[in-house]
Every structure is written in structure tokens, then in C-alpha cells.
Design an enzyme around this catalytic site. Structure first.
Site, mmCIF file in Angstrom:
data_model
loop_
_atom_site.group_PDB
_atom_site.id
_atom_site.type_symbol
_atom_site.label_atom_id
_atom_site.label_comp_id
_atom_site.label_asym_id
_atom_site.label_seq_id
_atom_site.Cartn_x
_atom_site.Cartn_y
_atom_site.Cartn_z
ATOM 1 N N GLU A 91 -8.025 2.243 -6.108
ATOM 2 C CA GLU A 91 -7.406 1.193 -5.447
ATOM 3 C C GLU A 91 -7.658 1.129 -4.012
ATOM 4 O O GLU A 91 -8.343 2.103 -3.113
ATOM 5 C CB GLU A 91 -5.739 1.183 -5.112
ATOM 6 C CG GLU A 91 -5.482 2.529 -4.596
ATOM 7 C CD GLU A 91 -3.742 2.928 -4.988
ATOM 8 O OE1 GLU A 91 -3.530 2.568 -6.121
ATOM 9 O OE2 GLU A 91 -3.299 3.606 -4.088
ATOM 10 N N CYS A 104 -7.884 0.282 3.470
ATOM 11 C CA CYS A 104 -7.745 1.773 3.154
ATOM 12 C C CYS A 104 -8.455 1.978 2.017
ATOM 13 O O CYS A 104 -8.288 1.249 0.861
ATOM 14 C CB CYS A 104 -6.121 1.921 2.811
ATOM 15 S SG CYS A 104 -5.798 3.587 2.196
ATOM 16 N N CYS A 111 -7.831 13.090 -7.953
ATOM 17 C CA CYS A 111 -8.117 14.091 -6.961
ATOM 18 C C CYS A 111 -7.992 15.348 -7.309
ATOM 19 O O CYS A 111 -6.972 15.691 -8.291
ATOM 20 C CB CYS A 111 -7.224 13.804 -5.561
ATOM 21 S SG CYS A 111 -7.568 14.944 -4.212
ATOM 22 N N CYS A 115 -1.871 17.798 -4.437
ATOM 23 C CA CYS A 115 -0.620 17.976 -3.621
ATOM 24 C C CYS A 115 0.511 17.668 -4.187
ATOM 25 O O CYS A 115 0.606 16.430 -5.073
ATOM 26 C CB CYS A 115 -0.724 17.086 -2.397
ATOM 27 S SG CYS A 115 -2.266 17.620 -1.242
ATOM 28 N N CYS A 118 1.890 13.989 -3.975
ATOM 29 C CA CYS A 118 0.866 12.834 -3.924
ATOM 30 C C CYS A 118 0.613 12.469 -5.514
ATOM 31 O O CYS A 118 0.315 13.099 -6.411
ATOM 32 C CB CYS A 118 -0.415 13.311 -3.638
ATOM 33 S SG CYS A 118 -1.654 12.011 -3.676
ATOM 34 N N LEU A 220 -1.434 17.665 7.384
ATOM 35 C CA LEU A 220 -0.751 18.808 7.689
ATOM 36 C C LEU A 220 0.463 19.129 6.891
ATOM 37 O O LEU A 220 0.438 20.016 6.176
ATOM 38 C CB LEU A 220 -0.561 18.908 9.208
ATOM 39 C CG LEU A 220 -0.091 20.104 9.598
ATOM 40 C CD1 LEU A 220 -1.244 21.399 9.402
ATOM 41 C CD2 LEU A 220 0.188 20.488 11.237
ATOM 42 N N CYS A 344 -1.115 4.867 -1.646
ATOM 43 C CA CYS A 344 -1.215 6.426 -2.468
ATOM 44 C C CYS A 344 -1.127 6.454 -3.983
ATOM 45 O O CYS A 344 -0.368 7.182 -4.513
ATOM 46 C CB CYS A 344 -0.303 7.366 -1.882
ATOM 47 S SG CYS A 344 0.062 7.257 -0.179
HETATM 48 N N1 SAH Z 1 -7.143 13.255 0.265
HETATM 49 C C1 SAH Z 1 -6.846 12.609 1.811
HETATM 50 C C2 SAH Z 1 -6.838 11.393 1.886
HETATM 51 C C3 SAH Z 1 -6.111 10.524 1.041
HETATM 52 S S1 SAH Z 1 -4.260 10.621 0.981
HETATM 53 C C4 SAH Z 1 -5.749 13.646 2.384
HETATM 54 O O1 SAH Z 1 -4.923 14.026 1.786
HETATM 55 O O2 SAH Z 1 -5.932 13.329 3.842
HETATM 56 C C5 SAH Z 1 -4.011 9.818 2.407
HETATM 57 C C6 SAH Z 1 -2.374 10.118 3.223
HETATM 58 O O3 SAH Z 1 -1.429 9.846 2.359
HETATM 59 C C7 SAH Z 1 -2.438 11.925 3.160
HETATM 60 O O4 SAH Z 1 -1.906 12.165 4.387
HETATM 61 C C8 SAH Z 1 -1.440 11.970 2.196
HETATM 62 O O5 SAH Z 1 -0.936 13.247 2.487
HETATM 63 C C9 SAH Z 1 -0.651 10.973 2.143
HETATM 64 N N2 SAH Z 1 0.267 10.813 0.970
HETATM 65 C C10 SAH Z 1 -0.228 10.972 -0.480
HETATM 66 N N3 SAH Z 1 0.747 10.903 -1.306
HETATM 67 C C11 SAH Z 1 1.950 10.366 -0.493
HETATM 68 C C12 SAH Z 1 3.178 10.035 -0.657
HETATM 69 N N4 SAH Z 1 3.651 9.779 -2.023
HETATM 70 N N5 SAH Z 1 3.954 9.356 0.278
HETATM 71 C C13 SAH Z 1 3.670 9.370 1.349
HETATM 72 N N6 SAH Z 1 2.144 10.073 1.824
HETATM 73 C C14 SAH Z 1 1.503 10.450 0.858
HETATM 74 FE FE1 SF4 Z 2 -5.644 14.692 -2.960
HETATM 75 FE FE2 SF4 Z 2 -3.358 13.156 -2.544
HETATM 76 FE FE3 SF4 Z 2 -3.815 15.842 -1.820
HETATM 77 FE FE4 SF4 Z 2 -5.053 13.731 -0.523
HETATM 78 S S1 SF4 Z 2 -2.712 14.084 -0.553
HETATM 79 S S2 SF4 Z 2 -5.860 15.820 -1.062
HETATM 80 S S3 SF4 Z 2 -5.537 12.387 -2.436
HETATM 81 S S4 SF4 Z 2 -3.579 15.160 -3.654
#
Ligand code: SAH
Ligand code: SF4
Length: 382
Positions: A91, A104, A111, A115, A118, A220, A344
Site C-alpha cells: 500500500e 508514504c 516484513c 513488531c 504492527c 524506538l 500500517c
Molecule cells: N519498518 C519501518 C518503516 C515502516 S513502519 C519502521 O518500523 O520504522 C512506519 C512506522 O509505523 C513505524 O514507526 C512503525 O513503528 C509504525 N507503526 C507500525 N504499526 C503501527 C500501528 N499499528 N500503529 C501505529 N504505528 C504503527
Molecule cells: Fe516491520 Fe512493522 Fe516493525 Fe516496521 S513496524 S519493522 S514494518 S514489523
């Protein structure tokens, strides 16, 4: 094999032209046709010799990703879902604001970092996008928006690599795509208007600083290793102290810049007063009397499988004030496009969940493409 010219930065395109027995400077013309004018057919490129156009026609193409669906939010945010084959989708989200238009972009299908908060992470990893598939999202969005807003000027002024995927785990395809964004013959975006967001792939942060020091955002999400190990599994490989040192080294390549720390606000998990206090101590430990970072607090965008909830608005305010009062520049991210799940990995997750994905994609392709009338109205009003 046919070469997709979207895969090349200007240097790569010049080398390609040489292989065709052409002068390298032809690449500038070709590059401008593709990225500045949005041309995808060589016939349009009227100032190129016919013989060159014919050669290009047999060796190459300009092949962008296919759009599966387009959703427009009541706040003007637009989300596209692109088909990347094998029932995978990525997306791209356009966020219009008064003084800027931000796109974006996704860097991977799925991925591997995984996390907890996410939804892309919960889907697992499918594959890396090619440079052309990364730049294709900008190519499509910029020229689509220009056309439908009736405007010749640049619509997208900022790019954030914050869609699906960990950009620094797809480094070799990311860098040419970034170079196209920054190139004056391409999209001409300044280094500070292109942000790479990473969960903290330390060695690649160093390489990015050397090769292409774009603005850096670091996810972070936790002030100590015990909590970050749990939320961002990559922390077990590159713990916070190493990450902080990599941030300092990055700033040597991009002096006068700041690192933006992203911090997803998770109710009762990382949003307590003690977490703010630990963050303040962490920032001070590396500050050497200078402001070197800022914080962007992101209200968590909930999805059922996470088992997590969003911190209350009040808690986010308290947290933000604690950081601000300690002299740390802190912003709270506005949630945009919530009515279309423009955050996300949500919509692509939807597609993946279905058993008969092919059928769903086909259905979306016909049903979801928004009538242009509605689209024009929404975009003009923003
Ligand atoms: N992988 C990279 C970039 C993609 S995610 C990273 O992790 O930085 C982009 C941002 O969205 C990151 O800061 C991530 O932590 C945040 N993010 C992911 N899932 C989310 C969610 N469910 N709610 C809010 N922020 C989220
Ligand atoms: Fe991957 Fe989502 Fe973690 Fe970014 S926030 S590194 S997209 S799992």
C-alpha cells in the site's frame, strides 16, 4: 529479458544507454520523460531519435505496478493498494496538508522484523520490492494526482518510507529508488524531504549515511532493552545503546539534521511516566549539550491480533508534556484517513486474510476504483 527502466537511477540508465550503443546523455532525456513527465510509452518521447525509440521498444519498458484499489478518506487522504504478484499487495498513502503533500511508500511485501504492534509484522515477510516497484508508487501517485488535479506543478513534496516493510532490510533496491527521488532530473526532492524510517538495522544506517543521507526516522517505541526486545524483536540483535551510537554516527554524515524517534503509544505498555523519564535520561546521555533528536508520538492504530490498545488522548498529552518540559521537541501524530484504514498494513492485511485472494483482488479492481467525479471533488476541497 526486458529491462524495466523504472528500476534504474540516472547512473544506471546511462549505463543501460551505453549498452544499447547510445551516448550516456540520452539517459537524461529519457529519465526526464519517465519521471518528470510521467511517460510510459516510448512513442510519446518525441525528441528522441526514432531509431533509439525502436531500440528501447524491443529491449525495455516502463512498467509500473497495477492498482488494485483506491480509497479516499473524508479528510482527503488517499490510499492505493498495488498488486505485486503471487497474491501479495502493498500500500501507498497520500496525505495532503495545507503546505505539503506527503507520500508514504512501501519497501517490502510484508516484513521480517515482526513488531508486536504492527499488522505488516504480523503478516510475515513475502519479498523485497525491486527499486522500480518502490519508485513506481511515487511515479504513479505523482502523475495520477497531477492529472486529476489539473496541475503541472509538483503535488508530492515529501516522501516517507513508512509503508509496509523495513527499508533497510532491502538496502540495494532502496538506494537507487531514493536517488531517483532526489535527482534534479527525477523528482528533485531535497534530502530533508525524503525520510527513511527504520526499526534500527544498525549496519545499514551507517551505509545509508555514507551513500545517501536522507532524513532518518528511528522507530524506538521503548526506553529500555527489556521492553524494546519484546516490542521490536530486532532489538535483541541491535540493542538501544548500539542504536543510539549509530544515530550519532548518522548525524556526522548529516550535520544540522535531527533524528526523529517514532514512538507508538500503547496503553499501559510504554506510555507511563517512568517510560517518559527513562526516555529523557536516554536522550540526555547522548546530547552533548545539543538538540539532536525529536519525538513523534504515534497513537497506536489497533488491530485485533495484536492484543494491544491505544493510549488515551489524555495519557498521550501527559507523556508529550513530560518530554517537552525536558526540552525535547515532541509532536503527536495526527491520525489521518482512519475511515479507510490508511495506516500500517491494514488494507493489504485484509487482502491477505482472504482465502480466495485472486477473486477478492479482481472484485476490488472493479468495485473499489473510485469514480473520478468523487475523487476530483475530494481532492479539490483539500
Ligand atoms: N519498518 C519501518 C518503516 C515502516 S513502519 C519502521 O518500523 O520504522 C512506519 C512506522 O509505523 C513505524 O514507526 C512503525 O513503528 C509504525 N507503526 C507500525 N504499526 C503501527 C500501528 N499499528 N500503529 C501505529 N504505528 C504503527
Ligand atoms: Fe516491520 Fe512493522 Fe516493525 Fe516496521 S513496524 S519493522 S514494518 S514489523
Amino acid at each position: 529479458m526486458t529491462a524495466n527502466l523504472l528500476d534504474y537511477d540516472l547512473e544506471g540508465l546511462a549505463a543501460f544507454c551505453e549498452r544499447l550503443g547510445e551516448k550516456r546523455f540520452r539517459a537524461v532525456q529519457l529519465f526526464r520523460w519517465i519521471h518528470q513527465k510521467g511517460a510510459s510509452s516510448f512513442d510519446e518521447m518525441t525528441d528522441l531519435a526514432k531509431s533509439l525509440r525502436e531500440k528501447l521498444g524491443v529491449t525495455s519498458n516502463v512498467k509500473a505496478l497495477d492498482v488494485i484499489s483506491q480509497h479516499i478518506s473524508s479528510d482527503g487522504t488517499i490510499k492505493w493498494l498495488f498488486d505485486v504478484g503471487d497474491s501479495n499487495a502493498v500500500e501507498t498513502v497520500f496525505i495532503p496538508e495545507e503546505d505539503r503533500g506527503t507520500l508514504c511508500i512501501s519497501s517490502q511485501a510484508g516484513c521480517a522484523v515482526g513488531c508486536r504492534f504492527c499488522s505488516t509484522g504480523h503478516q510475515g515477510f513475502s519479498r523485497n520490492l525491486k527499486a522500480g516497484e518502490i519508485i513506481s508508487q511515487l511515479w504513479f501517485a505523482e502523475h495520477f494526482l497531477r492529472k486529476h488535479m489539473g496541475c503541472d506543478d509538483r503535488v508530492i513534496t515529501n516522501v516517507v518510507m513508512m509503508g509496509m516493510g523495513e527499508p533497510l532490510q532491502n538496502y540495494s533496491e532502496l538506494v537507487p529508488a531514493l536517488r531517483v527521488m532526489l535527482d534534479d532530473h527525477g523528482y528533485g526532492l531535497s534530502r530533508r524531504r525524503v525520510t527513511v524510517s527504520t526499526s534500527g538495522v544498525v549496519p545499514m544506517m551507517d551505509r545509508l549515511g555514507q551513500d545517501c543521507p536522507a532524513a532518518l526516522a528511528v522507530s524506538l517505541h521503548a526506553p529500555n532493552d527489556a521492553l524494546r526486545d519484546n516490542l521490536v524483536p530486532l532489538n535483541r540483535k541491535y540493542p538501544i545503546a548500539e542504536l543510539m551510537q549509530a544515530c550519532q554516527r548518522y548525524l556526522d554524515y548529516a550535520p544540522r539534521d535531527f533524528i526523529t524517534f517514532e514512538y507508538c503509544m500503547l496503553n499501559g505498555v510504554n506510555d507511563q511516566i517512568e517510560h517518559a523519564q527513562q526516555l529523557i535520561a536516554l536522550v540526555r546521555q547522548y546530547s552533548k549539550g545539543k538538540v539532536w533528536c525529536k519525538f513523534n508520538l504515534i497513537p497506536f492504530n489497533p488491530f485485533p491480533a495484536s492484543g494491544l490498545t491505544r493510549s488515551s488522548a489524555g495519557q498521550i498529552q501527559i507523556f508529550s508534556k513530560l518530554l517537552s518540559d525536558a526540552g525535547i521537541v515532541t509532536t503527536i501524530r495526527k491520525t489521518r484517513g482512519e475511515d479507510i484504514d490508511a495506516a500500517c498494513g491494514q488494507l493489504a492485511g485484509d487482502v491477505k486474510d482472504r482465502t480466495d485472494v485472486g477473486e477478492r483482488i479482481a472484485r476490488q479492481r472493479t468495485v473499489m476504483l473510485t469514480p473520478m467525479k468523487v475523487f476530483n471533488k475530494v481532492v479539490k476541497e483539500t
